[in-house]
Design a protein around this motif. Structure first.
Motif, PDB file in Angstrom:
ATOM      1  N   ASP A   1      25.989   5.307  46.333  1.00  0.00           N
ATOM      2  CA  ASP A   1      25.046   5.591  47.430  1.00  0.00           C
ATOM      3  C   ASP A   1      24.219   6.828  47.120  1.00  0.00           C
ATOM      4  O   ASP A   1      23.016   6.884  47.404  1.00  0.00           O
ATOM      5  CB  ASP A   1      25.795   5.802  48.750  1.00  0.00           C
ATOM      6  N   ALA A   2      24.865   7.831  46.537  1.00  0.00           N
ATOM      7  CA  ALA A   2      24.143   9.070  46.199  1.00  0.00           C
ATOM      8  C   ALA A   2      23.037   8.767  45.189  1.00  0.00           C
ATOM      9  O   ALA A   2      21.911   9.272  45.314  1.00  0.00           O
ATOM     10  CB  ALA A   2      25.121  10.103  45.637  1.00  0.00           C
ATOM     11  N   ALA A   3      23.360   7.911  44.203  1.00  0.00           N
ATOM     12  CA  ALA A   3      22.354   7.565  43.185  1.00  0.00           C
ATOM     13  C   ALA A   3      21.173   6.829  43.816  1.00  0.00           C
ATOM     14  O   ALA A   3      20.015   7.059  43.466  1.00  0.00           O
ATOM     15  CB  ALA A   3      22.990   6.712  42.091  1.00  0.00           C
ATOM     16  N   GLU A   4      21.476   5.944  44.791  1.00  0.00           N
ATOM     17  CA  GLU A   4      20.404   5.209  45.492  1.00  0.00           C
ATOM     18  C   GLU A   4      19.481   6.180  46.214  1.00  0.00           C
ATOM     19  O   GLU A   4      18.255   6.065  46.163  1.00  0.00           O
ATOM     20  CB  GLU A   4      21.014   4.233  46.526  1.00  0.00           C
ATOM     21  N   ILE A   5      20.078   7.133  46.908  1.00  0.00           N
ATOM     22  CA  ILE A   5      19.274   8.088  47.693  1.00  0.00           C
ATOM     23  C   ILE A   5      18.434   8.950  46.755  1.00  0.00           C
ATOM     24  O   ILE A   5      17.254   9.209  47.008  1.00  0.00           O
ATOM     25  CB  ILE A   5      20.197   8.953  48.594  1.00  0.00           C
ATOM     26  N   ARG A   6      19.034   9.360  45.641  1.00  0.00           N
ATOM     27  CA  ARG A   6      18.294  10.171  44.651  1.00  0.00           C
ATOM     28  C   ARG A   6      17.092   9.384  44.125  1.00  0.00           C
ATOM     29  O   ARG A   6      15.975   9.901  44.061  1.00  0.00           O
ATOM     30  CB  ARG A   6      19.239  10.569  43.520  1.00  0.00           C
ATOM     31  N   GLN A   7      17.339   8.112  43.782  1.00  0.00           N
ATOM     32  CA  GLN A   7      16.239   7.276  43.252  1.00  0.00           C
ATOM     33  C   GLN A   7      15.159   7.046  44.308  1.00  0.00           C
ATOM     34  O   GLN A   7      13.971   7.022  43.996  1.00  0.00           O
ATOM     35  CB  GLN A   7      16.788   5.938  42.769  1.00  0.00           C
ATOM     36  N   ASP A   8      15.586   6.872  45.565  1.00  0.00           N
ATOM     37  CA  ASP A   8      14.610   6.690  46.643  1.00  0.00           C
ATOM     38  C   ASP A   8      13.725   7.932  46.777  1.00  0.00           C
ATOM     39  O   ASP A   8      12.499   7.824  46.898  1.00  0.00           O
ATOM     40  CB  ASP A   8      15.329   6.427  47.981  1.00  0.00           C
ATOM     41  N   ALA A   9      14.341   9.100  46.774  1.00  0.00           N
ATOM     42  CA  ALA A   9      13.574  10.345  46.931  1.00  0.00           C
ATOM     43  C   ALA A   9      12.602  10.523  45.757  1.00  0.00           C
ATOM     44  O   ALA A   9      11.431  10.892  45.949  1.00  0.00           O
ATOM     45  CB  ALA A   9      14.529  11.535  47.030  1.00  0.00           C
ATOM     46  N   GLU A  10      13.084  10.213  44.553  1.00  0.00           N
ATOM     47  CA  GLU A  10      12.210  10.348  43.374  1.00  0.00           C
ATOM     48  C   GLU A  10      11.024   9.384  43.450  1.00  0.00           C
ATOM     49  O   GLU A  10       9.892   9.738  43.147  1.00  0.00           O
ATOM     50  CB  GLU A  10      13.014  10.099  42.092  1.00  0.00           C
ATOM     51  N   ALA A  11      11.311   8.141  43.902  1.00  0.00           N
ATOM     52  CA  ALA A  11      10.244   7.140  44.000  1.00  0.00           C
ATOM     53  C   ALA A  11       9.195   7.560  45.027  1.00  0.00           C
ATOM     54  O   ALA A  11       7.987   7.352  44.823  1.00  0.00           O
ATOM     55  CB  ALA A  11      10.841   5.783  44.367  1.00  0.00           C
ATOM     56  N   LEU A  12       9.652   8.151  46.121  1.00  0.00           N
ATOM     57  CA  LEU A  12       8.696   8.594  47.150  1.00  0.00           C
ATOM     58  C   LEU A  12       7.807   9.716  46.609  1.00  0.00           C
ATOM     59  O   LEU A  12       6.589   9.730  46.852  1.00  0.00           O
ATOM     60  CB  LEU A  12       9.451   9.076  48.397  1.00  0.00           C
ATOM     61  N   ALA A  13       8.407  10.638  45.886  1.00  0.00           N
ATOM     62  CA  ALA A  13       7.621  11.731  45.296  1.00  0.00           C
ATOM     63  C   ALA A  13       6.607  11.168  44.300  1.00  0.00           C
ATOM     64  O   ALA A  13       5.432  11.548  44.289  1.00  0.00           O
ATOM     65  CB  ALA A  13       8.546  12.736  44.623  1.00  0.00           C
TER      66      ALA A  13
ATOM     67  N   ALA B   1       5.314   8.274  44.343  1.00  0.00           N
ATOM     68  CA  ALA B   1       4.288   7.503  45.065  1.00  0.00           C
ATOM     69  C   ALA B   1       3.289   8.403  45.781  1.00  0.00           C
ATOM     70  O   ALA B   1       2.322   7.910  46.357  1.00  0.00           O
ATOM     71  CB  ALA B   1       4.954   6.575  46.076  1.00  0.00           C
ATOM     72  N   GLY B   2       3.537   9.709  45.779  1.00  0.00           N
ATOM     73  CA  GLY B   2       2.542  10.629  46.342  1.00  0.00           C
ATOM     74  C   GLY B   2       2.922  11.283  47.649  1.00  0.00           C
ATOM     75  O   GLY B   2       2.087  11.955  48.263  1.00  0.00           O
ATOM     76  N   CYS B   3       4.181  11.114  48.116  1.00  0.00           N
ATOM     77  CA  CYS B   3       4.599  11.841  49.327  1.00  0.00           C
ATOM     78  C   CYS B   3       4.503  13.342  49.071  1.00  0.00           C
ATOM     79  O   CYS B   3       4.800  13.808  47.968  1.00  0.00           O
ATOM     80  CB  CYS B   3       6.044  11.483  49.699  1.00  0.00           C
ATOM     81  N   PHE B   4       4.131  14.099  50.089  1.00  0.00           N
ATOM     82  CA  PHE B   4       4.011  15.562  49.894  1.00  0.00           C
ATOM     83  C   PHE B   4       5.299  16.293  50.259  1.00  0.00           C
ATOM     84  O   PHE B   4       5.432  17.495  49.975  1.00  0.00           O
ATOM     85  CB  PHE B   4       2.830  16.125  50.701  1.00  0.00           C
ATOM     86  N   ALA B   5       6.240  15.592  50.860  1.00  0.00           N
ATOM     87  CA  ALA B   5       7.537  16.185  51.219  1.00  0.00           C
ATOM     88  C   ALA B   5       8.465  15.041  51.602  1.00  0.00           C
ATOM     89  O   ALA B   5       8.010  13.923  51.855  1.00  0.00           O
ATOM     90  CB  ALA B   5       7.397  17.157  52.397  1.00  0.00           C
ATOM     91  N   VAL B   6       9.759  15.340  51.635  1.00  0.00           N
ATOM     92  CA  VAL B   6      10.714  14.291  52.025  1.00  0.00           C
ATOM     93  C   VAL B   6      11.831  14.903  52.871  1.00  0.00           C
ATOM     94  O   VAL B   6      12.359  15.965  52.550  1.00  0.00           O
ATOM     95  CB  VAL B   6      11.260  13.533  50.780  1.00  0.00           C
ATOM     96  N   VAL B   7      12.121  14.212  53.978  1.00  0.00           N
ATOM     97  CA  VAL B   7      13.244  14.614  54.827  1.00  0.00           C
ATOM     98  C   VAL B   7      14.522  14.021  54.245  1.00  0.00           C
ATOM     99  O   VAL B   7      14.559  12.831  53.889  1.00  0.00           O
ATOM    100  CB  VAL B   7      13.048  14.104  56.282  1.00  0.00           C
ATOM    101  N   LEU B   8      15.566  14.840  54.143  1.00  0.00           N
ATOM    102  CA  LEU B   8      16.892  14.378  53.720  1.00  0.00           C
ATOM    103  C   LEU B   8      17.807  14.506  54.927  1.00  0.00           C
ATOM    104  O   LEU B   8      18.099  15.621  55.368  1.00  0.00           O
ATOM    105  CB  LEU B   8      17.428  15.248  52.571  1.00  0.00           C
ATOM    106  N   GLU B   9      18.212  13.372  55.498  1.00  0.00           N
ATOM    107  CA  GLU B   9      18.995  13.438  56.740  1.00  0.00           C
ATOM    108  C   GLU B   9      20.443  13.029  56.493  1.00  0.00           C
ATOM    109  O   GLU B   9      20.723  11.941  55.969  1.00  0.00           O
ATOM    110  CB  GLU B   9      18.364  12.535  57.817  1.00  0.00           C
ATOM    111  N   CYS B  10      21.351  13.890  56.928  1.00  0.00           N
ATOM    112  CA  CYS B  10      22.795  13.613  56.895  1.00  0.00           C
ATOM    113  C   CYS B  10      23.258  13.118  55.540  1.00  0.00           C
ATOM    114  O   CYS B  10      23.745  11.972  55.411  1.00  0.00           O
ATOM    115  CB  CYS B  10      23.174  12.637  58.004  1.00  0.00           C
ATOM    116  N   VAL B  11      23.089  13.950  54.534  1.00  0.00           N
ATOM    117  CA  VAL B  11      23.623  13.666  53.200  1.00  0.00           C
ATOM    118  C   VAL B  11      24.443  14.889  52.766  1.00  0.00           C
ATOM    119  O   VAL B  11      24.208  15.996  53.251  1.00  0.00           O
ATOM    120  CB  VAL B  11      22.501  13.372  52.160  1.00  0.00           C
TER     121      VAL B  11
END
Ligand code: KIV
Length: 283
Positions: A166-178, A180-190
């Motif tokens: 699950d941690a690897a999935e969340i890491r990959q999701d955050a990287e993909a969002l960055a 794709a051009g997101c300027f910031a990312v919320v990390l909730e309850c990790v």
């Protein structure tokens, strides 16, 4: 580059350059009066969260928030904010089904709501929407970990990313969002270690909620911070900076008592037939 506290108004470039230099303070806001107070207090980012559906409307989850209500609450907050960056939260089903619809809805948030950016929940599965919104020059904040719009999939509001997979999935999701051009990312309850690793690896700021001290910024829900929700239902990651609920209840009790006893209004609080100064506010 000036520090965030000297930057007025706070824009997306200022947030990006705050990474590693200054922590970002973000809080939810849903109406003009509280937004004005938070803005004056120096909160850097006001998030008009779809949590409005729970905090203001008393619903058990955020799934029933609609575009119309998010636009209206965003307008109220954006009109009151002088300095803070205002972000409008995209409600459930306003961006998941179709990238074109996502752009039109995000555009409504900016054009009608008056905010400067939007937030979407989810990682790689919402990339088509994120890419399309970014391509329309609308700044996007991502949101991974416990994404409340997906709480049924998680089986409740639970900490995410505890297993290595699950941690690897969340890491990959955050990287993909960055990516794709997101300027910031919320990390909730990790877990805090995972949040710190993601924060170290991403070039964009991370904003934590229940994600430990290693994030680039922190966000909390207004009603939790101000003690407007029941203390027993307050999540562990919340710090209550005020206990407003008993103060409000006591003020209302006093008002009711004074009305019933005839103590309110006094002569000074009433009008005579003569000339009166201009009213402060006419309802
Ligand atoms: O809707 C909301 O309030 C949020 C924050 C908790 C990040 O998404």
């Amino acid at each position: 580059m000036a520090s965030l506290s000297e930057t007025s108004p706070v824009g997306v470039p200022a947030l990006l350059s705050a990474k590693g230099r200054e922590k970002i303070a973000m809080m939810t806001a849903y109406d003009a009066s509280s937004a004005g107070l938070l803005d004056a207090a120096g909160i850097d980012v006001l998030l008009v969260g779809d949590s409005v559906e729970m905090t203001v409307y008393g619903r058990p989850n955020t799934l029933t928030a609609t575009m119309d209500m998010m636009v209206r609450h965003t307008r109220a907050v954006a009109d009151a904010a002088r300095r803070a960056l205002v972000i409008g939260d995209m409600p459930f089903l306003s961006y998941q089904a179709d990238a074109r619809e996502a752009v039109l809805n995000a555009g409504r948030m900016l054009a009608e709501g008056g905010c400067s950016a939007v937030k979407v929940e989810g990682g790689r599965r919402v990339l088509p929407a994120v890419e399309a919104i970014v391509a329309a020059d609308i700044p996007v904040m991502g949101h991974v970990g416990l994404t409340p719009q997906s709480y049924r999939k998680f089986g409740g509001f639970k900490v995410q990313g505890k297993s290595a997979e699950d941690a690897a999935e969340i890491r990959q999701d955050a990287e993909a969002l960055a990516q794709a051009g997101c300027f910031a990312v919320v990390l909730e309850c990790v877990p805090e270690g995972l949040a710190a690793e993601i924060t170290r690896d991403l070039a964009i700021p991370t904003i934590g909620i229940g994600a430990g001290a290693g994030c680039d910024g922190q966000v909390l829900v207004f009603h939790d911070v101000m003690g407007l929700t029941g203390a027993t239902s307050t999540p562990r990651f919340v710090r209550r900076y005020a206990e407003l609920a008993p103060l409000i209840e006591e003020a209302a009790r006093e008002f009711a008592k004074d009305v019933k006893s005839g103590e309110f209004p006094s002569a000074a609080e009433s009008f005579t037939g003569g000339a009166t100064p201009a009213l402060r506010r006419i309802y």
